[in-house]
Structure formats: structure tokens, C-alpha cells
Design an enzyme around this catalytic site. Structure first.
Site, mmCIF file in Angstrom:
data_model
loop_
_atom_site.group_PDB
_atom_site.id
_atom_site.type_symbol
_atom_site.label_atom_id
_atom_site.label_comp_id
_atom_site.label_asym_id
_atom_site.label_seq_id
_atom_site.Cartn_x
_atom_site.Cartn_y
_atom_site.Cartn_z
ATOM 1 N N GLU A 53 48.401 47.699 20.046
ATOM 2 C CA GLU A 53 48.091 47.909 21.459
ATOM 3 C C GLU A 53 47.398 49.257 21.598
ATOM 4 O OE1 GLU A 53 51.209 46.504 24.504
ATOM 5 O OE2 GLU A 53 52.366 47.083 22.741
ATOM 6 N N GLU A 81 59.661 40.084 19.995
ATOM 7 C CA GLU A 81 58.233 40.286 20.213
ATOM 8 C C GLU A 81 57.722 41.190 19.102
ATOM 9 O OE1 GLU A 81 57.099 41.727 24.110
ATOM 10 O OE2 GLU A 81 55.392 42.822 23.291
#
Length: 419
Positions: A174, A169
Site C-alpha cells: 500500500e 488480510e
């Protein structure tokens, strides 16, 4: 998807974090209390993202109104993981307006959908994926208790090396709650523990009240993270690494989503709603490996050619010049060094002829395998390409265009890209 706090160590900013479970995969989607991880060392050299020869291969400028382009994106589906808990496949939560893609989260009541919140997310899975390249996204987002916008990537084949986190990933950006930093993180089975905490992550400052450009440069041996063109940190492939440390040799797709109210950011303060992330654009590039690909340098070098080859201003596919192959049989070739062993490349270009025949041959040889060729013919520019994988010790290849018989042809816009 994650969280962290700073620690000063030996004059370098590192980080240890109480890191929630990566919400793409966790069975319960909730943070892991007490989980910690070492953040990558921040780059202090102010190195900026390279402006080398990049070829745009995917973009969305979000200049329309209403629903997103279904040819490039699809809705992220609701699930049990925290980031998916309130996903809603509705243009009320993902739409284009004012030159942006808007991803929204609120607590509106929707008949027949009895969840306390609704949120938006889209992805390029099954529409577009890439292995190696430069990915940049310009976006801004609102802050608030419970907010969790993200820009990230997942493998197109999610179990190529096993279930999460084994197949990898890449979290380009974020943000949670009201923090003054964004988080950029790698997940795989070497850096991610059983609670979802990763040791390969970094906190970066950003302009809280403005748009920022979040990006990565992904190569066969590293993934570099950037904010506003400034290098933040690099995750490197180890020598003789296997899939445990480097599952990043397969195509990944892009995810844009606005989540919240569960998982890492915790409960939402409803007074802070709605949460929104506005995306100005998404742009994806592949690196140009080939010197003088379009003959705009006015000369043939470093291409090697016979007497019938000449750079001319007529019949260019793009720019102001093309190469003309005239007369009898001729060849235009270039040997490229600095390639990586056991690595797949694509060589391509555009050719037109003065008749529908003869065919020209676009090919590659001396790369560690048998010569590979594809024919091209047509009075209008036609695209041709060959894909090849270098040998175990091979670091060069010869690419070429061959005209096997009499006639006139024009060629332009060659490229060589790592796959």
C-alpha cells in the site's frame, strides 16, 4: 490498509504508527486518531526471495488492449468502506494499455453518478484463490495528495473465522500520498485492535519513479514479505496457534485497486489528479516439493523402480526426457520426507500408454492414512492427481505410479504441492 512512522530502538528500525482503520472492513472507513502499532523488525541480511522450484499456477501479463480478462478478474464493487467509496465498474477506470493494467482515479463528472471521484479496482474472487505459495506483482504508481494504490489479499470465505479482522488480510503493498515508503501488513484479531491498527506491519523503501516487484512467500508457518526480491519481514505462526493468530490456512484472492481522497490518505489535491497504478504483471506460484519430477537429471534417482522402468528421450511431455514403464507389472515410487503433519498435499502427474488400456494407478501411501489412488489411461498424456492429508505425527509419504499388467507407458512432470 494502514499507515506508520519510524522509531529507532536498540539499533533496529521499528515503527509506531497512527494507523487508519483497515479500509476493507471498517464501518466508517476513516483513520483512527492516535492509534499506534509496532512494526516488524526490518531484515538487515539482504536475503533475497528464493529461486527454488516453483510452478506457475496463475498469471496475467496484461498484454492485450481494452478490458481486462473476465475469466480471471471481476470489478471490485462500490461500498461504504473508504477504499470502495468511489469504485466505478467501467473500462474508463480499469483497462489494459501499453502492456499494463491501468487502474485510474479522477474527478470526472459522470451523468447519473453523482460522486466527486471515480476509481478502479479488480479482484480474483470467485475466479482464482490460493492457499500457500509465492505471489508477485510488478507495478508502478503516481504519487499525489490523496492517492492510495494497493495490492492485497482477502479470504475467499470472508467469515471463515468471523468478520474482519478475524478471518485475516494480507497487504502486499500500500502507498499513500507522497510518501517515500510502501507499507506491507498483516491483519487478524491477534494483531489488529478495535480501531483497525495492526502491530504486524513494515515500511519498505522502493524505486519511486520506476516499476517495483512486490511479493510474498506464504507457507503453512509463515508469510514473508518482499520488495524487488529483498526480504522485508516475516510474520510467523506461533506454536499451537489458533485462528486468532493464524487464520491464514484458507484460500485468499488477489485485489488490485487505486483508491484515494478519503480514509487513510485524507482529501485529495485535485491538481495531482489523475492517480494511476500501472500493473505490468501478476504471477502466482506453488512450490515444487518433489525431487527429479520430470526425469531431466537423466537418471531415475531418487525414484525407486523395477526392471521395466527406464528414463528415455522419447515421448517426453515437456523437456527432453520421460520415464518408460515396459513389460509386465511394475511400479515407480519415491518416499518424500520433510512434510508437515496435519497438512494437505496434492500429488499429480501425466501418463500416456501405448493403448487406451491398461489403466495405470497414480497414488500415495504411508502418509498416515489409507492409500489413495486414481486411474489414468489414454494414448495421449492424461493428467491425474490425488489429494491427501498427513497424519498428526507424519512427516513423510510414498508417492507412486503403478502399472498392474503388461504393456508400455510413459510418465512425466510429476509434482507434489502443499495446499
Amino acid at each position: 490498509m494502514h499507515g506508520s512512522k519510524l522509531l529507532i530502538l536498540s539499533g533496529l528500525i521499528l515503527a509506531l504508527a497512527a494507523h487508519p482503520v483497515s479500509e476493507a472492513k471498517a464501518s466508517n472507513g476513516f483513520p483512527s486518531p492516535g492509534a499506534s502499532k509496532l512494526l516488524a523488525v526490518a531484515d538487515t541480511s539482504a536475503r533475497r526471495i528464493a529461486a527454488a522450484d516453483w510452478r506457475l499456477v496463475f498469471s496475467d501479463e496484461f498484454r492485450s488492449a481494452g478490458k481486462f480478462n473476465a475469466g480471471s478478474w471481476t470489478y471490485c464493487e462500490r461500498g461504504s468502506a473508504a477504499w470502495t467509496r468511489y469504485l466505478t465498474s467501467s473500462p474508463d477506470y480499469v483497462y489494459q494499455a501499453g502492456g499494463n493494467l491501468v487502474l485510474r482515479m479522477d474527478n470526472a463528472i459522470i451523468a447519473g453518478d453523482a460522486v466527486p471521484y471515480h476509481s478502479g479496482g479488480i479482484m480474483t474472487s470467485s475466479k482464482f484463490s490460493i492457499r500457500y505459495g509465492k505471489i508477485e506483482v510488478r507495478a508502478r504508481f503516481s504519487k499525489g495528495k490523496g492517492s492510495w494504490p494497493a495490492i492485497w489479499m482477502m479470504p475467499e470465505l470472508p467469515t471463515a473465522y468471523g468478520g474482519w479482522p478475524n478471518s485475516g488480510e494480507i497487504d502486499i503493498m500500500e502507498h499513500v500520498n507522497n510518501e517515500n515508503v510502501v507499507h506491507q501488513t498483516i491483519h487478524n484479531s491477534a494483531v489488529t485492535n478495535e480501531k483497525g491498527a495492526s502491530t504486524a506491519t513494515h515500511q519498505a523503501s522502493y524505486h519511486a519513479d520506476d516499476y517495483n516487484t512486490y511479493g510474498i512467500v506464504w507457507n503453512p508457518g509463515s508469510i514473508e514479505f518482499y520488495v524487488n526480491g529483498e526480504h522485508q519481514y516475516t510474520y510467523k505462526k506461533e506454536t499451537a496457534a489458533g485462528s486468532k493468530q493464524w487464520p491464514f490456512d484458507r484460500p485468499f484472492y488477489i485485489i488490485l485497486n487505486q483508491a484515494g481522497a478519503v480514509g487513510w490518505p485524507g482529501p485529495a489535491n485535485n491538481a495531482d489528479l489523475p492517480f494511476e497504478m500501472k500493473v505490468d504483471w501478476v504471477r502466482v506460484y506453488k512450490q515444487q516439493e518433489l525431487p527429479n519430477p520430470g526425469f531431466e537429471q537423466a537418471g531415475l534417482g531418487p525414484w525407486q523402480a523395477g526392471a521395466g522402468a527406464k528414463v528415455v528421450r522419447a515421448h517426453a511431455r515437456s523437456g527432453g526426457r520421460a520415464v518408460r514403464l515396459k513389460g509386465g507389472a511394475s511400479i515407480l515410487a519415491q518416499t518424500i520426507g520433510g512434510l508437515l503433519p496435519n497438512t494437505t498435499y496434492t500429488f499429480g502427474g501425466y501418463v500416456r500408454t501405448n493403448t487406451s488400456s491398461p489403466s495405470l494407478l497414480l497414488g500415495v501411501k504411508n502418509y498416515g492414512g489409507s492409500p489413495a489412488e486414481t486411474p489414468i489411461a489414454g494414448k495421449k498424456y492424461q493428467h491425474g492427481l490425488v489429494t491427501f492429508t498427513t497424519g498428526a505425527q507424519q512427516t513423510s509419504a510414498t508417492v507412486y505410479i503403478s502399472k498392474p499388467e503388461a504393456g508400455t507407458a510413459y510418465a512425466d512432470d510429476f509434482y507434489l504441492n502443499k495446499q
